[in-house]
Design a protein around this motif. Structure first.
Motif, PDB file in Angstrom:
ATOM      1  N   PRO A 254       0.795  -1.233   0.000  1.00 38.96           N
ATOM      2  CA  PRO A 254       0.000   0.000   0.000  1.00 38.96           C
ATOM      3  C   PRO A 254       0.827   1.282   0.000  1.00 38.96           C
ATOM      4  N   ASP A 255       1.950   1.297   0.730  1.00 36.87           N
ATOM      5  CA  ASP A 255       2.793   2.492   0.771  1.00 36.87           C
ATOM      6  C   ASP A 255       3.296   2.885  -0.616  1.00 36.87           C
ATOM      7  N   PHE A 256       3.482   1.911  -1.502  1.00 40.24           N
ATOM      8  CA  PHE A 256       4.045   2.184  -2.821  1.00 40.24           C
ATOM      9  C   PHE A 256       2.957   2.474  -3.866  1.00 40.24           C
ATOM     10  N   ARG A 257       1.698   2.569  -3.422  1.00 42.04           N
ATOM     11  CA  ARG A 257       0.603   2.818  -4.347  1.00 42.04           C
ATOM     12  C   ARG A 257       0.034   4.242  -4.208  1.00 42.04           C
ATOM     13  N   LYS A 258       0.423   4.941  -3.157  1.00 37.97           N
ATOM     14  CA  LYS A 258      -0.139   6.256  -2.871  1.00 37.97           C
ATOM     15  C   LYS A 258       0.634   7.359  -3.592  1.00 37.97           C
ATOM     16  N   SER A 259      -0.006   8.528  -3.685  1.00 35.57           N
ATOM     17  CA  SER A 259       0.635   9.685  -4.312  1.00 35.57           C
ATOM     18  C   SER A 259      -0.117  10.945  -3.914  1.00 35.57           C
ATOM     19  N   TYR A 260       0.496  12.122  -4.201  1.00 32.76           N
ATOM     20  CA  TYR A 260      -0.039  13.390  -3.696  1.00 32.76           C
ATOM     21  C   TYR A 260       0.093  14.506  -4.732  1.00 32.76           C
ATOM     22  N   CYS A 261      -0.051  14.180  -5.982  1.00 28.31           N
ATOM     23  CA  CYS A 261       0.221  15.119  -7.071  1.00 28.31           C
ATOM     24  C   CYS A 261      -1.018  15.931  -7.430  1.00 28.31           C
ATOM     25  N   THR A 262      -0.806  17.200  -7.790  1.00 23.16           N
ATOM     26  CA  THR A 262      -1.861  18.081  -8.284  1.00 23.16           C
ATOM     27  C   THR A 262      -1.833  18.076  -9.809  1.00 23.16           C
ATOM     28  N   PRO A 263      -2.975  17.891 -10.476  1.00 24.40           N
ATOM     29  CA  PRO A 263      -2.983  17.853 -11.944  1.00 24.40           C
ATOM     30  C   PRO A 263      -2.586  19.190 -12.568  1.00 24.40           C
ATOM     31  N   VAL A 264      -2.109  19.124 -13.800  1.00 28.22           N
ATOM     32  CA  VAL A 264      -1.896  20.323 -14.601  1.00 28.22           C
ATOM     33  C   VAL A 264      -2.832  20.245 -15.806  1.00 28.22           C
ATOM     34  N   VAL A 265      -3.496  21.354 -16.112  1.00 26.41           N
ATOM     35  CA  VAL A 265      -4.399  21.440 -17.262  1.00 26.41           C
ATOM     36  C   VAL A 265      -3.704  22.232 -18.355  1.00 26.41           C
ATOM     37  N   PHE A 266      -3.715  21.696 -19.581  1.00 29.80           N
ATOM     38  CA  PHE A 266      -3.024  22.351 -20.685  1.00 29.80           C
ATOM     39  C   PHE A 266      -3.687  21.935 -21.994  1.00 29.80           C
ATOM     40  N   HIS A 267      -3.292  22.586 -23.082  1.00 31.49           N
ATOM     41  CA  HIS A 267      -3.838  22.258 -24.406  1.00 31.49           C
ATOM     42  C   HIS A 267      -2.695  21.763 -25.285  1.00 31.49           C
ATOM     43  N   ALA A 268      -2.855  20.588 -25.847  1.00 27.19           N
ATOM     44  CA  ALA A 268      -1.837  20.012 -26.739  1.00 27.19           C
ATOM     45  C   ALA A 268      -2.506  18.997 -27.651  1.00 27.19           C
ATOM     46  N   ALA A 269      -1.942  18.826 -28.821  1.00 27.73           N
ATOM     47  CA  ALA A 269      -2.459  17.872 -29.811  1.00 27.73           C
ATOM     48  C   ALA A 269      -3.929  18.138 -30.120  1.00 27.73           C
ATOM     49  N   GLY A 270      -4.305  19.420 -30.135  1.00 20.95           N
ATOM     50  CA  GLY A 270      -5.655  19.796 -30.508  1.00 20.95           C
ATOM     51  C   GLY A 270      -6.722  19.510 -29.479  1.00 20.95           C
ATOM     52  N   ARG A 271      -6.334  19.320 -28.215  1.00 22.62           N
ATOM     53  CA  ARG A 271      -7.319  18.964 -27.195  1.00 22.62           C
ATOM     54  C   ARG A 271      -6.862  19.462 -25.829  1.00 22.62           C
ATOM     55  N   ASP A 272      -7.826  19.792 -24.982  1.00 25.17           N
ATOM     56  CA  ASP A 272      -7.517  20.091 -23.591  1.00 25.17           C
ATOM     57  C   ASP A 272      -7.165  18.787 -22.884  1.00 25.17           C
ATOM     58  N   GLN A 273      -6.160  18.874 -22.020  1.00 20.92           N
ATOM     59  CA  GLN A 273      -5.719  17.689 -21.298  1.00 20.92           C
ATOM     60  C   GLN A 273      -5.515  18.020 -19.825  1.00 20.92           C
ATOM     61  N   LEU A 274      -5.660  16.999 -19.003  1.00 21.48           N
ATOM     62  CA  LEU A 274      -5.407  17.082 -17.575  1.00 21.48           C
ATOM     63  C   LEU A 274      -4.467  15.940 -17.227  1.00 21.48           C
ATOM     64  N   ALA A 275      -3.216  16.288 -16.913  1.00 21.96           N
ATOM     65  CA  ALA A 275      -2.209  15.260 -16.643  1.00 21.96           C
ATOM     66  C   ALA A 275      -1.866  15.243 -15.164  1.00 21.96           C
ATOM     67  N   VAL A 276      -1.790  14.055 -14.599  1.00 27.30           N
ATOM     68  CA  VAL A 276      -1.440  13.925 -13.185  1.00 27.30           C
ATOM     69  C   VAL A 276      -0.610  12.661 -12.996  1.00 27.30           C
ATOM     70  N   THR A 277       0.464  12.824 -12.237  1.00 33.09           N
ATOM     71  CA  THR A 277       1.376  11.717 -11.966  1.00 33.09           C
ATOM     72  C   THR A 277       0.936  10.978 -10.713  1.00 33.09           C
TER      73      THR A 277
END
Length: 458
Positions: A254-277
């Motif tokens: 379980p410790d290796f499955r958690k994360s605390y990242c905030t998404p970034v919203v951007f436009h690329a390849a002709g589409r809005d995207q929301l990327a989060v690690t």
């Protein structure tokens, strides 16, 4: 500014228009106020890392300060929290946790059994999670809105707080996220809580990721030790609009499955995207419906804190613990793009907590232990490396052609962003610890320490 936001603004500021004016003049005056509000909003600080969420300020910031120099005001804050200030108009909002630290050793032991971070854990015996509003001009605390008083309280890491996620502010509304303890929307004019929504998850070390707004959606990342998903709530009601589970993770720990990242919203390849690690994967979604656009397996990293940055169709992100890297991925793919779109990796003092900063054709980072690095965008060529000292959690900011780095010991180092030698412009010491990323607005720096909020200006 949308028509709904305009209406809210007119309602909020109708008292500023003289009641003795003819109706048409009052309307024109209100429209003028609304027009100035558009400019104010553009120069404000609505979310974690500011407009666009990538640490770029449209306004310059002061370069020199101390406890006795260039302090416009300083306000002690009730409670504790590492959330950044968010600013709109004359309001500054932060979240805070009013804690009572009285948990017994047995209670702490029962909550930390099996956790890798048990020896660094803290547990509150009671908790009030609040939104605080300050007057931007004077620093006066105007509102203290209690949002949640959870009875089932989990441990946090000693470097974390119960109020670490940064809220988002827009015309008339503040959106707060406390991870497993709940989400809430506050009317910024009246202080009324418009809705609350609780989505339980096991963080293990406390909440960390901040919300983002996209159109009428409040997008949240729930990468817990037990469940992992991204979801969007209707910002007007708090009801779920979409929810998408994260990809399968190799590790069963379980410790290796958690994360605390905030998404970034951007436009690329002709589409809005929301990327989060997250653990093992970075994933891009269609922010309107949660459809997965592409994913890339970055390795076995987990507990990812840094927010990704994006430009020119490429996303740059940190892989998290335990062997951190900065990785570049092209955002024009579909499906699993691990073998085709991961284009560069760097281990040059990669951070596990501070977010990276993109400036033109350069990427700047600071490691948790205070080593600043500037790379070209191939991630192969080192432009400069500078040891600044101290420990770092807050993310760097760009303002007025200068880069600001904030360490946990209260020291801010200001560098010339254009210098190939990392020229130091100034170093500025304050009392207290800096864990929260500061905000910039109208030429002033709003910096939160573990005890106070400062307004700094020259």
């Amino acid at each position: 500014m949308e028509w709904g936001q305009l209406a809210l603004y007119l309602a909020e500021h109708s008292a500023n228009v003289s009641p003795g004016m003819p109706a048409m003049l009052r309307l024109l005056a209100a429209v003028c106020l609304a027009s100035s509000a558009i400019l104010s909003h553009a120069a404000g600080w609505p979310e974690f890392r500011g407009p666009g969420g990538q640490g770029h300020s449209p306004s310059p910031a002061p370069t020199t300060w101390s406890e006795t120099e260039n302090v416009v005001w300083k306000t002690d804050l009730p409670g504790r929290g590492w959330s950044s200030p968010v600013i709109r108009g004359n309001q500054i909002w932060v979240t805070s946790a009013i804690e009572k630290l009285g948990a017994t050793e047995d209670q702490l032991a029962s909550k930390t059994d099996g956790l890798m971070t048990a020896k660094n854990s803290e547990l509150a015996s009671s908790l009030s999670l609040q939104a605080l509003c300050l007057d931007k001009r004077t620093g006066e605390l105007r509102r203290q809105v209690e949002l949640f008083t959870p009875s089932d309280i989990d441990v946090i890491h000693s470097l974390n707080s119960y109020a670490s996620p940064t809220p988002v502010v827009e015309a008339g509304r503040l959106y707060c996220h406390f991870g497993t303890y709940g989400n809430a929307c506050v009317d910024t004019t009246t202080g009324e809580v418009l809705w609350r929504r609780v989505l339980p998850v096991k963080h293990y070390v406390g909440p960390g990721s901040s919300p983002v707004l996209y159109e009428d959606l409040m997008v949240l990342t729930y990468d817990g030790a037990n469940v992992q998903f991204v979801t969007a709530l209707d910002k007007r009601t708090g009801e779920t609009v979409w929810r998408t589970d994260r990809p399968a993770i190799r590790s069963k720990e379980p410790d290796f499955r958690k994360s605390y990242c905030t998404p970034v919203v951007f436009h690329a390849a002709g589409r809005d995207q929301l990327a989060v690690t997250g653990a093992q994967w970075i994933v891009s979604y269609n922010p309107r419906n949660g459809e997965e656009l592409w994913r890339a397996d970055h390795g076995d990293g987990f507990s990812v804190v840094p927010r990704p940055v994006a430009a020119d169709g490429i996303v740059y992100f940190s892989s998290g613990f335990t062997s951190p890297e900065i990785i570049a991925v092209r955002a024009d793919g579909s499906g699993d793009v691990t073998s085709t779109h991961l284009i560069a990796r760097s281990r040059h003092q990669a951070p596990t907590m501070p977010s990276p900063l993109l400036i033109g054709d350069r990427l700047l980072t600071v490691s948790d232990k205070g080593v600043g690095v500037c790379l070209d965008l191939s991630l192969e060529n080192l432009v400069w490396r500078k040891r600044m000292g101290g420990n770092y959690s807050a993310s760097p900011l760009l303002a007025g052609g200068l880069v600001y780095f904030f360490n946990q010991e209260g020291l801010t180092t200001v560098l010339d962003a254009k210098s190939d030698e990392a020229r130091t412009v100034s170093q500025n010491q304050l009392d207290g610890a800096i864990m929260a990323t500061p905000a910039v607005d109208d030429g002033r720096l709003y910096l939160r320490t573990d005890q106070s909020l400062y307004c700094l200006g020259e």
